[in-house]
Design a protein around this motif. Structure first.
Motif, short mmCIF file in Angstrom:
data_model
loop_
_atom_site.label_atom_id
_atom_site.label_comp_id
_atom_site.label_asym_id
_atom_site.label_seq_id
_atom_site.Cartn_x
_atom_site.Cartn_y
_atom_site.Cartn_z
N HIS A 41 0.64 -1.43 0.09
CA HIS A 41 0.23 0.15 0.51
C HIS A 41 1.25 1.23 -0.29
O HIS A 41 0.80 2.54 0.38
CB HIS A 41 -1.03 0.28 1.05
N ASP A 42 2.11 0.99 0.33
CA ASP A 42 2.73 2.19 0.08
C ASP A 42 3.34 2.61 -0.93
O ASP A 42 4.07 2.16 -2.21
CB ASP A 42 4.21 2.38 0.18
N PRO A 43 2.87 3.54 -1.50
CA PRO A 43 2.87 5.09 -3.17
C PRO A 43 4.24 4.55 -3.96
O PRO A 43 4.67 4.24 -4.49
CB PRO A 43 2.10 5.94 -2.80
N GLU A 44 5.31 5.00 -2.64
CA GLU A 44 6.86 4.72 -2.95
C GLU A 44 7.54 3.71 -3.77
O GLU A 44 7.59 3.49 -4.06
CB GLU A 44 7.33 5.53 -1.89
N LEU A 45 6.86 2.85 -2.76
CA LEU A 45 7.31 1.57 -2.96
C LEU A 45 6.75 0.62 -4.27
O LEU A 45 7.42 1.15 -5.23
CB LEU A 45 6.72 0.15 -1.49
N LEU A 46 5.50 1.24 -4.55
CA LEU A 46 5.06 0.49 -5.95
C LEU A 46 5.57 1.67 -6.98
O LEU A 46 5.88 1.02 -8.18
CB LEU A 46 3.95 1.04 -6.06
N VAL A 47 5.81 2.79 -6.60
CA VAL A 47 6.14 3.64 -7.98
C VAL A 47 7.97 2.53 -7.44
O VAL A 47 8.18 2.73 -9.24
CB VAL A 47 6.64 5.14 -7.70
N ARG A 48 8.69 2.99 -6.87
CA ARG A 48 10.12 1.63 -6.99
C ARG A 48 9.56 0.98 -8.01
O ARG A 48 10.69 0.48 -9.11
CB ARG A 48 10.54 1.65 -6.30
N ILE A 49 8.82 0.14 -7.89
CA ILE A 49 8.22 -1.50 -8.06
C ILE A 49 8.22 -1.62 -10.12
O ILE A 49 8.83 -1.95 -10.44
CB ILE A 49 7.44 -2.21 -7.73
N ASN A 50 7.37 -0.02 -10.43
CA ASN A 50 7.00 0.07 -11.47
C ASN A 50 8.28 0.05 -12.09
O ASN A 50 8.65 0.01 -13.36
CB ASN A 50 5.91 0.75 -11.68
N GLY A 51 9.59 1.74 -11.41
CA GLY A 51 10.49 1.82 -12.26
C GLY A 51 11.18 0.65 -12.42
O GLY A 51 12.31 0.45 -13.75
N ALA A 52 11.55 -0.34 -11.40
CA ALA A 52 12.60 -1.50 -12.13
C ALA A 52 11.68 -2.32 -13.04
O ALA A 52 12.39 -2.86 -13.78
CB ALA A 52 12.33 -2.36 -10.29
N VAL A 53 10.48 -2.39 -13.11
CA VAL A 53 10.33 -2.45 -14.38
C VAL A 53 10.42 -2.85 -15.86
O VAL A 53 10.95 -3.02 -16.50
CB VAL A 53 8.32 -3.25 -14.12
N GLN A 54 10.16 -1.06 -15.44
CA GLN A 54 10.14 -0.44 -16.48
C GLN A 54 12.38 -0.27 -16.66
O GLN A 54 12.27 -0.86 -18.16
CB GLN A 54 10.24 0.46 -16.38
#
Length: 262
Positions: free
Chosen positions: A54-67
């Motif tokens: 639920h942490d927005p920053e963690l989700l942003v980092r996960i999406n960035g790692a995928v990219q």
């Protein structure tokens, strides 16, 4: 092909740069995506929502790692179709959370966000084309049909000589199979109908036989009991005689043993 070696790195560049920026500085993106992430998590079932961070920053980092990972794979030609499909998926939250132009009231900002939104839509279209690119190789559907045809040919080749599909022998086998199945169906229907017609007779005959057997058993039960009563004393006398004989033999054996010991 040289075109793919040039086009894939060009398409992957924007994702590598954007993903690296999201990994280094996720705060700004997390603030922009906060409302979108919250509404998306609320729309999910509880069991799924509980398993998602639920942490927005963690989700942003996960999406960035995928990219970053997908961009590197696409640029180097390693699993390009899977990489392109993963990058297209990563664009969905990025586009809707980062460029909601329909929420902007300022015309200038609205136009800017709409441009970014359409740019991401175009990128997603290019990625889907890259995901469908087989590099000139046959598609999975074509290969599946070819495997099926090869299997059919192998089965046909295993048949006896002259029994190939399309030949008279093959047609004869098929025709006889159909005839046999039809005859078997007709015989089974006749047998079922005959059994249905004869069922009352069979049931009555079984009832009569069972009654006769019961009467015979009842008539002979007295004779059997009397026979057992007559033979019981003889059996008892025989058992007593055998027991006395065994006792005499045992006593004689003990006397011999005592004489031998003394």
């Amino acid at each position: 092909m040289i075109l793919r070696r040039i086009a894939r790195p060009m398409l992957a560049t924007v994702f590598i740069a954007s993903g690296a920026d999201a990994l280094r500085k996720p705060t700004g993106r997390a603030e922009m995506a906060g409302d979108f992430i919250e509404s998306s998590l609320n729309a999910l079932p509880e069991n799924v929502s509980a398993a998602v961070p639920h942490d927005p920053e963690l989700l942003v980092r996960i999406n960035g790692a995928v990219q970053v990972g997908g961009g590197l794979l696409l640029a180097t030609g390693k699993f390009p179709r899977i990489a392109a499909l993963g990058l297209a998926g990563s664009l969905v939250p990025t586009t809707f959370a980062g460029h909601p132009f329909w929420q902007e009231t300022d015309p200038a900002k609205r136009n800017l966000q709409r441009t970014q939104f359409l740019k991401n839509v175009s990128l997603a279209g290019g990625l889907l084309i890259a995901a469908a690119d087989t590099e000139g190789k046959p598609s999975l559907a074509w290969r599946g049909k070819r495997k099926a045809s090869a299997a059919t040919a192998a089965v046909t080749a295993a048949l006896p000589v002259g029994a190939k599909a399309g030949s008279s022998a093959w047609d004869s086998i098929v025709e006889r199979t159909h005839e046999g199945a039809s005859a078997l169906g007709e015989k089974s229907e006749e047998a079922a109908e005959l059994l249905r017609d004869r069922a009352p007779e069979l049931a009555e005959a079984a009832r009569q036989r069972s009654t006769e057997w019961a009467e015979k058993i009842g008539d002979r039960s007295a004779e059997v009991a009397e026979l057992i009563g007559d033979r019981a004393p003889k059996v008892a006398d025989t058992a007593k005689s055998l027991a006395a004989t065994a006792q005499d033999k045992a006593e004689a054996g003990r006397r011999r043993w005592r004489k031998a010991v003394s």
